[in-house]
Design a protein around this motif. Structure first.
Motif, mmCIF file in Angstrom:
data_model
loop_
_atom_site.group_PDB
_atom_site.id
_atom_site.type_symbol
_atom_site.label_atom_id
_atom_site.label_comp_id
_atom_site.label_asym_id
_atom_site.label_seq_id
_atom_site.Cartn_x
_atom_site.Cartn_y
_atom_site.Cartn_z
ATOM 1 N N UNK A 185 41.388 37.139 32.936
ATOM 2 C CA UNK A 185 42.049 38.241 33.644
ATOM 3 C C UNK A 185 41.602 38.276 35.096
ATOM 4 N N UNK A 186 40.359 37.945 35.314
ATOM 5 C CA UNK A 186 39.847 38.021 36.686
ATOM 6 C C UNK A 186 40.429 36.928 37.561
ATOM 7 N N UNK A 187 41.079 35.929 36.921
ATOM 8 C CA UNK A 187 41.686 34.849 37.710
ATOM 9 C C UNK A 187 43.197 35.005 37.812
ATOM 10 N N UNK A 188 43.747 36.061 37.225
ATOM 11 C CA UNK A 188 45.205 36.252 37.282
ATOM 12 C C UNK A 188 45.857 35.718 36.025
ATOM 13 N N UNK A 189 47.181 35.887 35.953
ATOM 14 C CA UNK A 189 47.916 35.523 34.738
ATOM 15 C C UNK A 189 47.680 34.063 34.359
ATOM 16 N N UNK A 190 47.730 33.786 33.063
ATOM 17 C CA UNK A 190 47.595 32.407 32.593
ATOM 18 C C UNK A 190 48.836 31.641 33.057
ATOM 19 N N UNK A 237 37.358 47.434 28.932
ATOM 20 C CA UNK A 237 37.093 46.654 30.148
ATOM 21 C C UNK A 237 38.147 45.551 30.313
ATOM 22 N N UNK A 238 38.475 44.928 29.183
ATOM 23 C CA UNK A 238 39.487 43.871 29.208
ATOM 24 C C UNK A 238 40.854 44.414 29.631
ATOM 25 N N UNK A 239 41.216 45.565 29.051
ATOM 26 C CA UNK A 239 42.514 46.163 29.378
ATOM 27 C C UNK A 239 42.559 46.539 30.857
ATOM 28 N N UNK A 240 41.453 47.077 31.362
ATOM 29 C CA UNK A 240 41.409 47.439 32.783
ATOM 30 C C UNK A 240 41.562 46.190 33.646
ATOM 31 N N UNK A 241 40.877 45.116 33.270
ATOM 32 C CA UNK A 241 40.937 43.888 34.070
ATOM 33 C C UNK A 241 42.349 43.297 34.070
ATOM 34 N N UNK A 242 42.990 43.312 32.883
ATOM 35 C CA UNK A 242 44.360 42.775 32.831
ATOM 36 C C UNK A 242 45.328 43.673 33.593
ATOM 37 N N UNK A 243 45.047 44.986 33.555
ATOM 38 C CA UNK A 243 45.904 45.910 34.291
ATOM 39 C C UNK A 243 45.823 45.600 35.783
#
Ligand SMILES: Nc1ncnc2c1ncn2[C@@H]1O[C@H](COP(=O)(O)OP(=O)(O)OP(=O)(O)O)[C@@H](O)[C@H]1O
Ligand SMILES: [Mg+2]
Length: 391
Positions: free
Chosen positions: A168-173, A193-199
């Protein structure tokens, strides 16, 4: 690994045209080479699996490879979710070190063997496996666009979530549609935390809501194979539009022989199917845990909607404690907040909890409810109603 189909699935899906269109559009976007991530959240049984299952057909049409895996509490070992999605093949290669594996996949499989053999000494191996899984996910679309459906990430093993966080920290796959499905409970900080990062990374959030009244009846009619009558409709109205509860109602009525045909409609008769239905429904909410269920059981005495302060006096706990416990029920959609009132999302669940109370406890709760409501200034006929049921 494929997601699990439940008995009673009807096809096509009822009431989900807009959501299906949305997902199809996103899949086309991925097929054109753009990375898209979707967070699909919804209460238990609302139809998340059914919706993502529908991607199969579209993926085939668009010639997009689809990989799926489902997290479950029993498969909670490190990287279980991502190994299921990326390393196990049904055809070429099988589950071992067979042909068709890239060097990265082979290295990962060896690493995982070493991690499972000796978890205590695995720190550096965890880091390496995280890096390799992230690389695998990023590069998987080099050959052709693909879709990755990771189901029930609220149950996922922590190392798989850590890989997804790093991504997520690198942007969409790149060149992939990634769909993560989840229930709102249990709450897990690493998932939040994951949901926030993907958001932050621009992921789409799709909340799958319960079916509306028309779709609820349509689903029941599909399940029974014809129009349904007023009595069954009455029970269906208490499902809050949850498709799993709709299927439970229909299946339980049928199994108890309580569905009869007359005047061209199928309707439920008698009450002998009610106890089995209560049991099925209580099992459906067991995942909320004993504390939440105990408090919701007390709340069930107050009715479909109740004031939180009254529940607090009934339970003999401070209002803040009640909120803290009920927050899980709120997140799960079992109760909904309306100002200082709470409303049961599915009256079927409230009834099942109420009927599941021990009779002595239920009488005592009604007596306490009469006292609490009188203190709070409720009308006398309401107080009397509770006193009658306290006998
Ligand atoms: N739109 C729909 N039309 C017809 N049947 C549906 C629909 N949505 C769900 N169902 C049925 O309801 C049941 C529950 O659906 P599903 O398993 O997809 O829910 P879920 O959100 O994935 O639940 P869980 O939180 O347990 O994973 C299944 O039997 C499914 O076939
Ligand atoms: Mg599911």
């Amino acid at each position: 690994m494929s997601t699990s189909a439940e008995p009673g699935r009807t096809w096509p899906l009822v009431g989900r045209a807009a959501e299906l269109d949305d997902l199809d559009d996103l899949l086309s976007t991925a097929a054109d080479g753009v990375g898209v991530t979707v967070l699909l959240e919804g209460e238990a049984g609302v139809g998340k699996t059914s919706l993502v299952d529908a991607l199969r057909g579209s993926a085939r049409l668009l010639d997009v490879e689809l990989r799926t895996a489902q997290a479950t509490a029993v498969r909670s070992w490190p990287f279980a979710l991502l190994s299921d999605a990326l390393l196990v093949r049904s055809s070429a290669g099988g589950g071992g070190h067979g042909p068709g594996r890239s060097p990265v996949e082979t290295e990962l499989a060896d690493l995982l063997d070493a991690i499972y053999a000796d978890p205590a000494r695995s720190g550096a191996r965890f880091d390496r496996a995280t890096e390799l899984f992230a690389a695998l996910l990023r590069r998987h679309g080099d050959v052709r666009p693909w879709a990755l459906v990771l189901e029930d990430v609220h149950e996922a093993d922590a190392p798989s979530l850590a890989v997804l966080l790093q991504l997520a920290r690198e942007g969409a796959v790149p060149r992939a549609l990634v769909v993560l499905t989840m229930r709102p409970v249990p709450y897990r900080p690493e998932l939040a935390e994951l949901v926030a990062a993907w958001t932050r990374a621009g992921a789409r959030y799709l909340e799958l809501r319960p079916l509306n009244a028309r779709a609820t009846v349509e689903l029941a009619e599909n399940l029974v194979g014809g129009p349904v009558g007023p009595s069954l409709r009455g029970t269906l109205a208490t499902t809050g539009g949850n498709p799993r509860l709709v299927a439970d109602v229909v299946r339980t009525a049928r199994a108890a022989g309580a569905l009869v045909a007359s005047d061209g409609v199928l309707d439920s008769t008698g009450s002998r199917w009610m106890d089995p239905l209560d049991e099925v429904v209580r099992r459906r909410v067991e995942y909320l845990g004993a504390d939440v269920l105990a408090l919701l059981g007390q709340a069930s005495v107050l009715g479909t909607s109740f004031v939180i302060a009254d529940l607090a006096s009934l339970a003999g706990d401070p209002v803040a404690d009640c909120w803290r416990t009920l927050r899980h029920g709120l997140a799960a959609g079992v109760v909904r907040a309306r100002g200082d009132r709470l409303v049961f999302g599915h009256d079927l669940v409230r009834e099942a909890l109420y009927n599941g109370l021990d009779p002595d406890q239920r009488r005592a709760l009604h007596a306490r409810a009469a006292w609490a409501l009188r203190q709070a200034g409720a009308p006398s006929q309401i107080v009397t109603g509770h006193l009658e049921r306290a006998r």
